[in-house]
Design an enzyme around this catalytic site. Structure first.
Site, PDB file in Angstrom:
ATOM      1  N   THR A 147       0.860  -1.180   0.000  1.00 18.06           N
ATOM      2  CA  THR A 147       0.000   0.000   0.000  1.00 18.06           C
ATOM      3  C   THR A 147       0.897   1.230   0.000  1.00 18.06           C
ATOM      4  O   THR A 147       1.730   1.385   0.903  1.00 18.06           O
ATOM      5  CB  THR A 147      -0.902   0.004   1.256  1.00 18.06           C
ATOM      6  N   GLU A 197      -3.454  -4.848  -2.545  1.00 18.41           N
ATOM      7  CA  GLU A 197      -3.998  -6.068  -1.942  1.00 18.41           C
ATOM      8  C   GLU A 197      -5.105  -5.718  -0.944  1.00 18.41           C
ATOM      9  O   GLU A 197      -4.962  -4.782  -0.171  1.00 18.41           O
ATOM     10  CB  GLU A 197      -2.846  -6.798  -1.227  1.00 18.41           C
ATOM     11  N   LEU A 240      -6.648  -8.322   1.015  1.00 17.36           N
ATOM     12  CA  LEU A 240      -6.943  -9.455   1.903  1.00 17.36           C
ATOM     13  C   LEU A 240      -7.122  -8.977   3.341  1.00 17.36           C
ATOM     14  O   LEU A 240      -6.556  -7.972   3.764  1.00 17.36           O
ATOM     15  CB  LEU A 240      -5.850 -10.530   1.823  1.00 17.36           C
ATOM     16  N   ASN A 290      -9.670   1.819   2.545  1.00 21.68           N
ATOM     17  CA  ASN A 290      -9.324   1.815   3.970  1.00 21.68           C
ATOM     18  C   ASN A 290      -9.866   3.059   4.676  1.00 21.68           C
ATOM     19  O   ASN A 290     -10.340   2.983   5.811  1.00 21.68           O
ATOM     20  CB  ASN A 290      -7.810   1.717   4.159  1.00 21.68           C
ATOM     21  N   GLY A 300     -17.178   0.354  19.701  1.00 21.06           N
ATOM     22  CA  GLY A 300     -16.329  -0.264  20.722  1.00 21.06           C
ATOM     23  C   GLY A 300     -15.018   0.473  20.853  1.00 21.06           C
ATOM     24  O   GLY A 300     -14.976   1.709  20.743  1.00 21.06           O
ATOM     25  N   CYS A 323      -2.533  -1.907   9.186  1.00 20.71           N
ATOM     26  CA  CYS A 323      -2.957  -1.219   7.956  1.00 20.71           C
ATOM     27  C   CYS A 323      -3.769   0.055   8.197  1.00 20.71           C
ATOM     28  O   CYS A 323      -3.283   1.151   7.943  1.00 20.71           O
ATOM     29  CB  CYS A 323      -3.734  -2.179   7.066  1.00 20.71           C
ATOM     30  N   ARG A 346       0.052  -5.211  15.960  1.00 17.82           N
ATOM     31  CA  ARG A 346       0.476  -3.870  15.538  1.00 17.82           C
ATOM     32  C   ARG A 346      -0.655  -2.882  15.816  1.00 17.82           C
ATOM     33  O   ARG A 346      -1.785  -3.101  15.408  1.00 17.82           O
ATOM     34  CB  ARG A 346       0.828  -3.875  14.039  1.00 17.82           C
TER      35      ARG A 346
HETATM   36  N1  LIG Z   1      -1.073  -7.387   6.423  1.00 22.51           N
HETATM   37  C1  LIG Z   1      -2.153  -7.211   5.691  1.00 22.51           C
HETATM   38  O1  LIG Z   1      -3.221  -7.756   5.984  1.00 22.51           O
HETATM   39  C2  LIG Z   1      -2.112  -6.358   4.446  1.00 22.51           C
HETATM   40  C3  LIG Z   1      -3.257  -6.295   3.635  1.00 22.51           C
HETATM   41  C4  LIG Z   1      -3.223  -5.474   2.504  1.00 22.51           C
HETATM   42  C5  LIG Z   1      -2.102  -4.724   2.220  1.00 22.51           C
HETATM   43  N2  LIG Z   1      -1.021  -4.782   3.034  1.00 22.51           N
HETATM   44  C6  LIG Z   1       0.157  -3.970   2.687  1.00 22.51           C
HETATM   45  O2  LIG Z   1       1.180  -4.877   2.276  1.00 22.51           O
HETATM   46  C7  LIG Z   1       2.464  -4.395   2.650  1.00 22.51           C
HETATM   47  C8  LIG Z   1       3.172  -5.432   3.502  1.00 22.51           C
HETATM   48  O3  LIG Z   1       2.439  -5.599   4.681  1.00 22.51           O
HETATM   49  P1  LIG Z   1       2.759  -6.765   5.722  1.00 22.51           P
HETATM   50  O4  LIG Z   1       1.704  -6.707   6.744  1.00 22.51           O
HETATM   51  O5  LIG Z   1       2.995  -8.031   5.001  1.00 22.51           O
HETATM   52  O6  LIG Z   1       4.154  -6.223   6.314  1.00 22.51           O
HETATM   53  P2  LIG Z   1       5.241  -7.025   7.157  1.00 22.51           P
HETATM   54  O7  LIG Z   1       6.010  -6.010   7.898  1.00 22.51           O
HETATM   55  O8  LIG Z   1       4.589  -8.161   7.871  1.00 22.51           O
HETATM   56  O9  LIG Z   1       6.202  -7.678   6.037  1.00 22.51           O
HETATM   57  C9  LIG Z   1       7.084  -6.961   5.234  1.00 22.51           C
HETATM   58  C10 LIG Z   1       8.303  -7.843   4.952  1.00 22.51           C
HETATM   59  O10 LIG Z   1       9.184  -7.191   4.040  1.00 22.51           O
HETATM   60  C11 LIG Z   1      10.503  -7.566   4.386  1.00 22.51           C
HETATM   61  N3  LIG Z   1      11.478  -6.674   3.744  1.00 22.51           N
HETATM   62  C12 LIG Z   1      11.782  -5.394   4.070  1.00 22.51           C
HETATM   63  N4  LIG Z   1      12.718  -4.923   3.216  1.00 22.51           N
HETATM   64  C13 LIG Z   1      13.007  -5.903   2.340  1.00 22.51           C
HETATM   65  C14 LIG Z   1      13.866  -6.009   1.221  1.00 22.51           C
HETATM   66  N5  LIG Z   1      14.636  -4.996   0.823  1.00 22.51           N
HETATM   67  N6  LIG Z   1      13.913  -7.184   0.553  1.00 22.51           N
HETATM   68  C15 LIG Z   1      13.151  -8.227   0.939  1.00 22.51           C
HETATM   69  N7  LIG Z   1      12.274  -8.170   1.990  1.00 22.51           N
HETATM   70  C16 LIG Z   1      12.218  -7.038   2.681  1.00 22.51           C
HETATM   71  C17 LIG Z   1      10.500  -7.504   5.905  1.00 22.51           C
HETATM   72  O11 LIG Z   1      11.592  -8.202   6.461  1.00 22.51           O
HETATM   73  C18 LIG Z   1       9.140  -8.143   6.210  1.00 22.51           C
HETATM   74  O12 LIG Z   1       9.250  -9.540   6.391  1.00 22.51           O
HETATM   75  C19 LIG Z   1       2.196  -3.066   3.365  1.00 22.51           C
HETATM   76  O13 LIG Z   1       2.282  -2.017   2.442  1.00 22.51           O
HETATM   77  C20 LIG Z   1       0.765  -3.225   3.858  1.00 22.51           C
HETATM   78  O14 LIG Z   1       0.139  -1.988   4.053  1.00 22.51           O
HETATM   79  C21 LIG Z   1      -0.992  -5.600   4.130  1.00 22.51           C
END
Ligand SMILES: NC(=O)c1ccc[n+]([C@@H]2O[C@H](COP(=O)([O-])OP(=O)(O)OC[C@H]3O[C@@H](n4cnc5c(N)ncnc54)[C@H](O)[C@@H]3O)[C@@H](O)[C@H]2O)c1
Length: 432
Positions: free
Chosen positions: A121, A148, A150, A207, A252, A259, A328
């Site tokens: 995002t 995404e 999800l 969002n 609530g 996110c 988080r």
């Molecule tokens: N978690 C969700 O439900 C969700 C849903 C929709 C969108 N998003 C978006 O997706 C993105 C990721 O979210 P997340 O929750 O998975 O984050 P997260 O922090 O769980 O995972 C991010 C990963 O990227 C890795 N990383 C960082 N720099 C890197 C690099 N240079 N090379 C390889 N890996 C690297 C980190 O080590 C980490 O494991 C965000 O932008 C978030 O807003 C998340």
């Protein structure tokens, strides 16, 4: 198809494992060597229903590999960027530094006719900037932005059958390969092929809208508290109108997670940069309402406890929502922390999030057993609506606590049943 997923967090690991289970050959790269070692060994670094079983099966069929070595992606046709875009430490904007580093490292090794797909995002304008970088480097690599949607807790089903696919590209023809890729396993999902700014905005606008609904009902809850109205009846009665809808009108302690909070703040920051702060000023207000919901919960607890020092408070829930171990920006954990800082003897239970909570806030007391958590409590606070808590038998557990007072921070319990069993119930937005 041989594909890569860069970033093995909640989003990346889920996407990679699901795609591997469909038969794609998936290379997963992360800079976090501990995370990669865990995944290689068949352990998920987080909890997501159904995902662990899928990981075992794709490790067995060898359709997935995990590495910290970015050169492993050099033969992949599509490279998905699933890098975290957290809130900047210095302000409310998104920190894009990890995403930019990952983009550069992918670009340095990806084959020239491959596609880079951003799933993170990002603030509107990011993809266009990265596309300019590609063109400055005279790269033949194509960029798509594919936000995404999800939901943690439902991530596997949402990945196999997304409710929509949005692909931003410089030209519609650039999106064809990715559109076909998704159509191959989810043929009925509506697809929106559009330009970069629209794709980026769909995600943050969705969002912002969800945050708005939750904060709207919590604003009504503040009014209800002052006037004697019942916010849950109000939500049912306005939500029955299908132009409004009942979903996301659960009053609530508000929203949290990795996110919504950071995404609406990043959206505000981006609007300011564009000189459009006024357009999103309402979001600032909704962020404040959301934070106030947490302090209102603390205020209810303090009113009930008087001086909280040494009084046992049983906290049911640490995750930001049920079916997840994600803590988080969790409202539950923040409320627990605040009460502990005020001297209460806080004990936190959660079916899945104890390890992640203890890692984030080590100085709280965590307890695996609900019985032990409730034992001797002078106040019980239900802060994450896990089924384990919703299905508690009020008659059975009343014998455990010192004072049978329960704050239902999610307005999910059957009030009559708990009151009949002898409990005093407290909530936001209704006097019980
Ligand atoms: N978690 C969700 O439900 C969700 C849903 C929709 C969108 N998003 C978006 O997706 C993105 C990721 O979210 P997340 O929750 O998975 O984050 P997260 O922090 O769980 O995972 C991010 C990963 O990227 C890795 N990383 C960082 N720099 C890197 C690099 N240079 N090379 C390889 N890996 C690297 C980190 O080590 C980490 O494991 C965000 O932008 C978030 O807003 C998340």
């Amino acid at each position: 198809m041989k594909i890569s997923v860069i970033g093995a967090g909640y989003l990346g690991a889920t996407h990679a494992i699901c795609m591997a289970s469909l038969g794609h050959e998936v290379v997963v790269v992360d800079v976090d060597s501990e995370k990669i070692a865990l995944l290689k060994g068949g352990t998920l670094p987080f909890f997501e229903p159904g995902l662990s079983e899928l990981l075992s099966s794709v490790l067995e069929t060898k359709t997935i590999s995990f590495t910290t070595d970015i050169t492993a992606i050099s033969e992949c046709a599509i490279n998905f960027l699933c890098i975290g875009t957290p809130q900047n430490r210095e302000g409310i904007a998104a920190d894009l530094s990890a995403l930019e580093r990952a983009f550069d490292s992918v670009l340095s090794v990806a084959k020239s006719d491959s596609i880079i797909v951003g799933k993170s995002t990002v603030p509107v304008g990011t993809a266009q900037r990265l596309a300019r970088e590609l063109s400055n480097k005279k790269s033949d690599t194509t960029l798509n932005w594919n936000p995404e949607f999800l939901r943690e807790g439902h991530a596997v089903a949402d990945t196999f059958e997304p409710n929509r696919i949005v692909i931003g590209a410089l030209a519609p023809s650039d999106a064809r390969v990715l559109a076909d890729f998704y159509r191959s396993f989810s043929p009925n999902t509506p697809q929106f092929i559009t330009n970069f700014p629209t794709a980026e905005l769909v995600k943050v606008a969705a969002n912002a809208f969800l945050a708005t609904k939750i904060s709207f009902i919590n604003a009504m809850s503040e009014i209800a508290d002052a006037t004697g109205a019942d916010v849950t009846v109000l939500a049912d009665a306005i939500g029955i109108d299908d132009r409004i809808g009942r979903k996301f009108l659960g009053a609530g302690i508000g929203f949290g997670g990795g996110c919504l909070p950071k995404d609406i703040r990043a959206f505000l920051a981006r609007a300011d940069e564009l000189g459009l702060g006024e357009s999103l000023a309402f979001l600032q207000e909704f962020d404040l309402i959301n934070q106030r919901a947490r302090s209102r919960a603390v205020a209810v607890a303090l009113k009930e406890l008087g001086n909280p020092k040494g009084k046992k408070v049983a906290i049911l829930g640490a995750a930001f929502k049920p079916e997840s171990d994600d803590v988080r920006d969790s409202p539950a954990l923040e409320i627990a922390q605040t009460l502990a800082a005020l001297g209460a003897d806080v004990v936190v239970n959660d079916p899945r999030a104890l390890a992640s909570a203890a890692e984030k806030v080590p100085d709280l007391t965590y307890e695996e057993s609900i019985t032990q958590t409730l034992q001797g409590a002078e106040l019980t606070m239900l802060l994450t609506e896990w089924n384990e808590y919703r299905s508690l038998d009020p008659e059975k557990v009343i014998g455990l606590v010192k004072t049978p007072t329960l704050f239902d921070g999610r307005n999910v319990l059957d009030v009559g049943k708990w009151q009949t069993a002898g409990w005093k119930l407290l909530a936001l937005g209704r006097s019980l």
